[in-house]
Every structure is written in C-alpha cells, then in structure tokens.
Motif scaffolding. Structure first.
Motif, mmCIF file in Angstrom:
data_model
loop_
_atom_site.group_PDB
_atom_site.id
_atom_site.type_symbol
_atom_site.label_atom_id
_atom_site.label_comp_id
_atom_site.label_asym_id
_atom_site.label_seq_id
_atom_site.Cartn_x
_atom_site.Cartn_y
_atom_site.Cartn_z
ATOM 1 N N VAL A 69 0.855 -1.184 0.000
ATOM 2 C CA VAL A 69 0.000 0.000 0.000
ATOM 3 C C VAL A 69 0.893 1.237 0.000
ATOM 4 O O VAL A 69 1.778 1.378 0.862
ATOM 5 C CB VAL A 69 -0.935 0.033 1.226
ATOM 6 N N ILE A 70 0.677 2.111 -0.977
ATOM 7 C CA ILE A 70 1.459 3.342 -1.103
ATOM 8 C C ILE A 70 0.572 4.526 -0.760
ATOM 9 O O ILE A 70 -0.451 4.757 -1.410
ATOM 10 C CB ILE A 70 2.023 3.487 -2.533
ATOM 11 N N PHE A 71 0.944 5.262 0.282
ATOM 12 C CA PHE A 71 0.202 6.446 0.712
ATOM 13 C C PHE A 71 0.752 7.693 0.023
ATOM 14 O O PHE A 71 1.975 7.851 -0.113
ATOM 15 C CB PHE A 71 0.320 6.641 2.228
ATOM 16 N N LEU A 96 -2.963 2.280 -4.174
ATOM 17 C CA LEU A 96 -2.625 3.682 -3.947
ATOM 18 C C LEU A 96 -3.701 4.315 -3.075
ATOM 19 O O LEU A 96 -4.896 4.165 -3.350
ATOM 20 C CB LEU A 96 -2.535 4.434 -5.275
ATOM 21 N N VAL A 97 -3.271 5.012 -2.035
ATOM 22 C CA VAL A 97 -4.197 5.672 -1.107
ATOM 23 C C VAL A 97 -3.773 7.123 -0.969
ATOM 24 O O VAL A 97 -2.674 7.412 -0.480
ATOM 25 C CB VAL A 97 -4.192 4.981 0.271
ATOM 26 N N ALA A 126 -2.927 10.141 -6.987
ATOM 27 C CA ALA A 126 -3.288 8.723 -7.078
ATOM 28 C C ALA A 126 -4.153 8.455 -8.303
ATOM 29 O O ALA A 126 -3.957 7.460 -9.018
ATOM 30 C CB ALA A 126 -4.021 8.294 -5.811
ATOM 31 N N LEU A 127 -5.110 9.344 -8.562
ATOM 32 C CA LEU A 127 -5.990 9.167 -9.707
ATOM 33 C C LEU A 127 -5.246 9.418 -11.021
ATOM 34 O O LEU A 127 -5.408 8.682 -11.988
ATOM 35 C CB LEU A 127 -7.200 10.093 -9.585
ATOM 36 N N ALA A 184 -4.218 -2.839 -7.736
ATOM 37 C CA ALA A 184 -5.331 -3.542 -7.102
ATOM 38 C C ALA A 184 -6.501 -2.611 -6.844
ATOM 39 O O ALA A 184 -7.667 -2.999 -6.962
ATOM 40 C CB ALA A 184 -4.861 -4.174 -5.793
ATOM 41 N N GLY A 185 -6.203 -1.367 -6.474
ATOM 42 C CA GLY A 185 -7.264 -0.415 -6.171
ATOM 43 C C GLY A 185 -6.692 0.933 -5.804
ATOM 44 O O GLY A 185 -5.496 1.071 -5.517
ATOM 45 N N ILE A 186 -7.572 1.933 -5.829
ATOM 46 C CA ILE A 186 -7.213 3.304 -5.459
ATOM 47 C C ILE A 186 -8.234 3.806 -4.450
ATOM 48 O O ILE A 186 -9.444 3.676 -4.663
ATOM 49 C CB ILE A 186 -7.209 4.235 -6.685
#
Length: 224
Positions: free
Chosen positions: A27-29, A116-117, A126-127, A138-140
């Motif tokens: 997970v990348i903040f 990405l968070v 992130a977007l 996997a998800g944002i």
C-alpha cells in the motif's frame, strides 16, 4: 529532470507487514499539500489487522514549499485553479509512476498487488497516476480529493482499477461537489467506482471512512 533522478527523490517512512513475513501486498500512501510521508503512515498500523501481510510506504512529495518548514508538495498551489491542478498532476506523474513500479519490483509483487491511497493533493496524484500505469493496480482510495483534468481522462486512461472515493460534506478546502465530478467521470470511463460522503466531516478522514477503506482494500487484494 529524468524519471530516474526524480524517482531517487521519493522515499519516506515504511511499515513492514504485521505478520512479519514477506509482503504479499503493498500500500502506497500519497499525502496532501503541506504534509509529508509521516502524515499518513499511521494508517498502516490501523489497517494491520485487516491487511496483516501488507507492507506500507508513504513517500515524501518531491518538492519543498518555500517558507513552509517541513511541508512538501507534489506540485505548487498558487491560483488553486483547474488549470494549475491539471498541469501539476501531469508534471508530477512521471516520478510517482516510476516510484510505484520500482517499489512493486523491489517487493517482488505485480502491480495487481499494489494499492494507492491518497489524501487531498495526494488523491489527485493517485488518480492521475493509477489510471495511466501500464497495468492496473489492485485499487485506489481517494480521501477529500479531486479528479484533475477530468476532460482528458477518456483519451488518456490506460488502466481501470476499482476506486473508492470518500469526502466530507463540510469540507472547507475541496468542496464536496468534487466527488460527484470524479465519480461521474470515472464511471463514464468504465472505472468501477464506489463513493461515500461523510456527514459533517471537514477536510479529513474519520473512523468510518478508515474502516470502509480498509475493507475495500481487503476486497481489492482478494482477501475476502
């Protein structure tokens, strides 16, 4: 500046998996304007029970803010206009994309095991980046953010990972209307998007949003 040089500037606090084993997810903040990587890394501790095999990294944005001791920015904010946001995310994207791909490679994970968070300006990044990588992450998760350059998305999108957007109804920095522009644009581009508006919440993250996003990431990582 080349992507490789820019990439070297990105680093920040990290958390190893709570399970103490090898990372199975990453997970990348991406922090907001004026903060640094320490601002969000604590979310990894909150999510550890839900994501015990995930590693977390929260890079400091590449630019310091003149006159703002310790504050970092993904791009400068002066006019806070749509044009400034659009140019800002476009210019900052290559360094972040290189970082994301390098971190996945270093962890021995495909992009499908990376999430990405972002918060505020970090959500913009992130977007911008997550929808233009060569393969979907996997998800944002985007807290209190904005989809910069929405009019360009349909022509530029390369990946369509699931997205969760959360926004406070009383956000005094980025009006809650931003979530509606983002969700409508993402849906029109074929991106699976979920969204929540938190009643009375300002520019921040509350406990409900934290739990909802952690559960969303579990689903994105096929843990449920």
């Amino acid at each position: 500046m080349s992507a490789n040089v820019s990439q070297a500037l990105l680093d920040g606090p990290r958390l190893a998996p709570a399970s103490r084993g090898a990372a199975r997810q990453l997970v990348i903040f991406l922090h907001g304007y004026g903060a640094d990587g320490n601002d969000l890394i604590g979310l990894g501790r909150e999510w550890a029970p839900l994501l015990p095999d995930a590693a977390f990294v929260s890079p400091d944005a590449p630019e310091s803010i003149p006159g703002y001791f310790g504050g970092r920015q993904w791009f400068a904010l002066t006019t806070r206009s749509e044009r400034e946001w659009e140019e800002g995310v476009r210019n900052a994207e290559p360094a972040l994309a290189a970082f994301v791909e390098a971190e996945a490679k270093n962890a021995g994970l495909p992009l499908s095991k990376v999430a990405l968070v972002g918060f505020s300006q970090g959500t913009m990044m992130a977007l911008q980046t997550g929808l233009r990588l060569p393969e979907p992450v996997a998800g944002i998760v985007g807290f209190s953010g904005h989809l910069a350059g929405a009019a360009r998305l349909a022509d530029e999108i390369k990946a369509k990972p699931p997205v969760l957007l959360l926004h406070g109804s009383a956000d005094e920095v980025i009006p809650v209307a931003a979530i509606h522009l983002a969700r409508e644009t993402l849906a029109a581009a074929g991106v699976p998007v979920q969204w929540q508006i938190r009643p009375g919440l300002g520019h921040g993250i509350d406990g409900h949003g934290l739990l909802a996003s952690g559960q969303f990431l579990r689903t994105c990582f096929d843990l449920d």
